[in-house]
Design a protein around this motif. Structure first.
Motif, PDB file in Angstrom:
ATOM      1  N   VAL A 341       0.839  -1.203   0.000  1.00 55.49           N
ATOM      2  CA  VAL A 341       0.000   0.000   0.000  1.00 55.49           C
ATOM      3  C   VAL A 341       0.870   1.248   0.000  1.00 55.49           C
ATOM      4  O   VAL A 341       0.599   2.210  -0.723  1.00 55.49           O
ATOM      5  N   SER A 342       1.940   1.245   0.804  1.00 59.24           N
ATOM      6  CA  SER A 342       2.871   2.381   0.807  1.00 59.24           C
ATOM      7  C   SER A 342       3.434   2.622  -0.586  1.00 59.24           C
ATOM      8  O   SER A 342       3.545   3.765  -1.048  1.00 59.24           O
ATOM      9  N   SER A 343       3.788   1.549  -1.249  1.00 53.26           N
ATOM     10  CA  SER A 343       4.371   1.640  -2.578  1.00 53.26           C
ATOM     11  C   SER A 343       3.380   2.228  -3.573  1.00 53.26           C
ATOM     12  O   SER A 343       3.710   3.139  -4.346  1.00 53.26           O
ATOM     13  N   TYR A 344       2.142   1.735  -3.542  1.00 56.07           N
ATOM     14  CA  TYR A 344       1.155   2.202  -4.518  1.00 56.07           C
ATOM     15  C   TYR A 344       0.729   3.640  -4.241  1.00 56.07           C
ATOM     16  O   TYR A 344       0.606   4.449  -5.168  1.00 56.07           O
ATOM     17  N   VAL A 345       0.506   3.977  -2.986  1.00 54.64           N
ATOM     18  CA  VAL A 345       0.141   5.353  -2.650  1.00 54.64           C
ATOM     19  C   VAL A 345       1.270   6.304  -3.054  1.00 54.64           C
ATOM     20  O   VAL A 345       1.028   7.372  -3.620  1.00 54.64           O
ATOM     21  N   SER A 346       2.500   5.912  -2.793  1.00 61.96           N
ATOM     22  CA  SER A 346       3.647   6.737  -3.178  1.00 61.96           C
ATOM     23  C   SER A 346       3.700   6.926  -4.689  1.00 61.96           C
ATOM     24  O   SER A 346       4.033   8.012  -5.188  1.00 61.96           O
ATOM     25  N   PHE A 347       3.404   5.873  -5.420  1.00 63.45           N
ATOM     26  CA  PHE A 347       3.386   5.988  -6.875  1.00 63.45           C
ATOM     27  C   PHE A 347       2.370   7.040  -7.308  1.00 63.45           C
ATOM     28  O   PHE A 347       2.675   7.912  -8.135  1.00 63.45           O
ATOM     29  N   GLU A 348       1.149   6.940  -6.775  1.00 62.11           N
ATOM     30  CA  GLU A 348       0.095   7.861  -7.195  1.00 62.11           C
ATOM     31  C   GLU A 348       0.454   9.307  -6.866  1.00 62.11           C
ATOM     32  O   GLU A 348       0.179  10.220  -7.642  1.00 62.11           O
ATOM     33  N   LEU A 349       1.065   9.520  -5.732  1.00 57.75           N
ATOM     34  CA  LEU A 349       1.360  10.883  -5.291  1.00 57.75           C
ATOM     35  C   LEU A 349       2.592  11.477  -5.961  1.00 57.75           C
ATOM     36  O   LEU A 349       2.641  12.690  -6.211  1.00 57.75           O
ATOM     37  N   PHE A 350       3.595  10.649  -6.252  1.00 62.22           N
ATOM     38  CA  PHE A 350       4.886  11.174  -6.685  1.00 62.22           C
ATOM     39  C   PHE A 350       5.324  10.693  -8.069  1.00 62.22           C
ATOM     40  O   PHE A 350       5.778  11.499  -8.888  1.00 62.22           O
ATOM     41  N   VAL A 351       5.186   9.400  -8.339  1.00 61.17           N
ATOM     42  CA  VAL A 351       5.700   8.869  -9.605  1.00 61.17           C
ATOM     43  C   VAL A 351       4.789   9.237 -10.768  1.00 61.17           C
ATOM     44  O   VAL A 351       5.256   9.646 -11.837  1.00 61.17           O
ATOM     45  N   ARG A 352       3.488   9.100 -10.573  1.00 63.18           N
ATOM     46  CA  ARG A 352       2.563   9.417 -11.658  1.00 63.18           C
ATOM     47  C   ARG A 352       2.725  10.864 -12.133  1.00 63.18           C
ATOM     48  O   ARG A 352       2.811  11.113 -13.347  1.00 63.18           O
ATOM     49  N   PRO A 353       2.783  11.851 -11.233  1.00 56.72           N
ATOM     50  CA  PRO A 353       3.027  13.215 -11.711  1.00 56.72           C
ATOM     51  C   PRO A 353       4.362  13.367 -12.440  1.00 56.72           C
ATOM     52  O   PRO A 353       4.459  14.154 -13.394  1.00 56.72           O
ATOM     53  N   ALA A 354       5.386  12.624 -12.016  1.00 55.31           N
ATOM     54  CA  ALA A 354       6.678  12.691 -12.706  1.00 55.31           C
ATOM     55  C   ALA A 354       6.559  12.148 -14.123  1.00 55.31           C
ATOM     56  O   ALA A 354       7.109  12.721 -15.081  1.00 55.31           O
ATOM     57  N   ILE A 355       5.855  11.043 -14.285  1.00 55.66           N
ATOM     58  CA  ILE A 355       5.648  10.464 -15.619  1.00 55.66           C
ATOM     59  C   ILE A 355       4.899  11.448 -16.510  1.00 55.66           C
ATOM     60  O   ILE A 355       5.272  11.688 -17.671  1.00 55.66           O
ATOM     61  N   ARG A 356       3.843  12.036 -15.982  1.00 53.59           N
ATOM     62  CA  ARG A 356       3.037  12.957 -16.772  1.00 53.59           C
ATOM     63  C   ARG A 356       3.827  14.221 -17.134  1.00 53.59           C
ATOM     64  O   ARG A 356       3.625  14.808 -18.194  1.00 53.59           O
ATOM     65  N   THR A 357       4.748  14.618 -16.243  1.00 57.71           N
ATOM     66  CA  THR A 357       5.610  15.755 -16.552  1.00 57.71           C
ATOM     67  C   THR A 357       6.576  15.408 -17.673  1.00 57.71           C
ATOM     68  O   THR A 357       6.801  16.208 -18.592  1.00 57.71           O
ATOM     69  N   LEU A 358       7.171  14.226 -17.634  1.00 60.10           N
ATOM     70  CA  LEU A 358       8.058  13.783 -18.712  1.00 60.10           C
ATOM     71  C   LEU A 358       7.328  13.755 -20.051  1.00 60.10           C
ATOM     72  O   LEU A 358       7.925  14.013 -21.101  1.00 60.10           O
ATOM     73  N   MET A 359       6.021  13.466 -20.020  1.00 66.10           N
ATOM     74  CA  MET A 359       5.229  13.413 -21.242  1.00 66.10           C
ATOM     75  C   MET A 359       4.957  14.793 -21.826  1.00 66.10           C
ATOM     76  O   MET A 359       4.528  14.909 -22.977  1.00 66.10           O
TER      77      MET A 359
END
Length: 440
Positions: A341-359
């Protein structure tokens, strides 16, 4: 890869969620634009406006199978008194040499075929006898156009106004119009439009390549046999799927054992295909937290500006986090905790915005709404931490799913939202309006 250097702070600094996210988004930059073929550009973001080079449709054409006619020749036509017209030939889709429709004449025409000179409207074949010369009968005709070449005459049983069933040249878009704006994400409809106006390639920010790897000697592939003390590796599958859902081209690497040298070698091997790297596990303070051991350095002498900063965040779940850049291209790396759960919540909060920024997107966050909390009892939250609880959202209300444990994967699978409890709130009674992050 163009990145800025991440911020650093003392080892005792407790980062807020917003500070950590701001640091990530200030560091990550959109990928350099490239020219791609249309299908390869699906899911990518346009970097420039697209102008229509030729009108769409490029000529007046029929929207029906029927007959191209002059309006005056079918004025007053009825079932009792049909207009009998001489059929001078066929007009098919793609036909270049067009016949002329004169007074008292009609041309059999197919859907998409150019409107022939002299014709002013199209009457559907259902309004005629199909060129069979049967004469008037009661009721509307519903015949198909015969496959053989049109000859003889056709009886028309209804009048038609000028331009009836005619798609006008440029009625969709005109030459010189802007077809798509820069910043548009290319989905199937946009790719259809680009193809229709003759564009075979477009200039876009490419979809980022994200490499996901999990760490832990206890991890086993889902189809493997579990031995005592082992668990199946779910994090790498969850995060790879989440990266693809965010728009990335994601690669999953098999779980890496708790060995710092092996982990460093694996990461270095994967850098060649990574615009962003994501690790899960090994970022806490345990004796076997190999991600910290392998990557915790302020900078590499051979790679100035690189390095991973491991931090403590004022959040639950997901307190331990790591962020920085590695390799000669300063590839961004986000190190997430290992609990599912920590991993997935962290992804949604931090990794997903990073991916969308790279796009190259400007709106990189999940949508947030206010909702009424429906629960059996008040929610509790540790003071000084922003808590993210799983929930289900519907019609302006949100209901918690499962407990607060960061290992509860089954509850996570039932959730479509995150309930946000602020740092200064320790109890949230039922009926309270709360902030909700929508995951669907």
């Amino acid at each position: 890869m163009s990145t800025a250097a991440p911020r650093t702070a003392g080892p005792d600094h407790l980062w807020s969620v917003d500070e950590h996210l701001d640091d990530i988004l200030a560091t990550v930059r959109p990928l350099e634009p490239i020219e791609l073929n249309l299908l390869d550009a699906q899911g990518c973001v346009l970097v420039e406006d697209v102008t229509v080079p030729v009108s769409l449709p490029p000529f007046d054409n029929s929207s029906m199978d029927g007959y191209a006619v002059r309006v005056a020749d079918v004025a007053g036509a009825s079932e009792q008194y049909p207009a009998a017209l001489e059929v001078v030939g066929d007009v098919a889709a793609g036909q270049a040499d067009l016949l002329h429709v004169g007074p008292g004449q009609a041309a059999r025409i197919m859907t998409g075929a150019p409107l022939p000179p002299g014709a002013e409207a199209v009457v559907p074949v259902e309004w005629t006898d199909g060129g069979l010369g049967e004469g008037p009968v009661a009721g509307m005709r519903a015949r198909s156009v015969a496959p053989e070449a049109a000859t003889g005459q056709v009886c028309v049983y209804r009048p038609a106004e000028a331009r009836a069933h005619v798609r006008a040249e440029g009625s969709d878009v005109k030459a010189g119009d802007r077809a798509l704006r820069a910043g548009t994400v290319l989905g199937p409809p946009q790719i259809s439009l680009l193809a229709a106006i003759g564009r075979g390639t477009v200039r876009v920010h490419p979809r980022p390549r994200v490499v996901v790897l999990s760490t832990g000697s206890e991890l086993v592939q889902p189809d493997g046999e579990l031995r005592p003390g082992q668990i199946y590796d779910s994090n790498s599958f969850a995060l790879t799927a989440a990266a693809r859902d965010a728009g990335a081209i994601a690669y999953r690497v098999g779980a890496v054992a708790d060995d710092a040298a092996t982990l460093r070698d694996t990461i270095e091997d994967q850098l060649v295909r990574a615009d962003l790297m994501v690790t899960t596990g090994g970022v806490s303070v345990g004796a076997y937290d190999v991600v910290k051991e392998a990557l915790s350095y302020a900078a590499d002498e051979d790679e100035p500006g690189s390095g991973i900063d491991f931090r403590k965040l004022a959040m639950q779940p997901g307190k331990p986090q790591g962020f920085g850049s590695i390799g000669p291209d300063h590839t961004p790396l986000l190190a997430l905790p290992g609990n599912p759960v920590s991993s997935y919540v962290s992804f949604e909060l931090f990794v997903r915005p990073a991916i969308r920024t790279l796009m190259g997107l400007t709106d990189v966050h999940r949508p947030r709404v206010r909702a009424e909390l429906t629960a059996q009892r008040a929610l509790t939250s540790p003071k000084g931490r922003r808590q993210f609880l799983r929930g289900r959202y519907a019609d302006g209300t949100v209901t918690p799913v499962g407990g607060a444990g960061s290992h509860l994967v089954a509850a996570l699978a039932q959730a479509d939202a995150l309930i946000v409890v602020p740092e200064d709130t320790e109890s949230v009674p039922p009926g309270t309006e709360v902030e909700v992050v929508l995951l669907g």
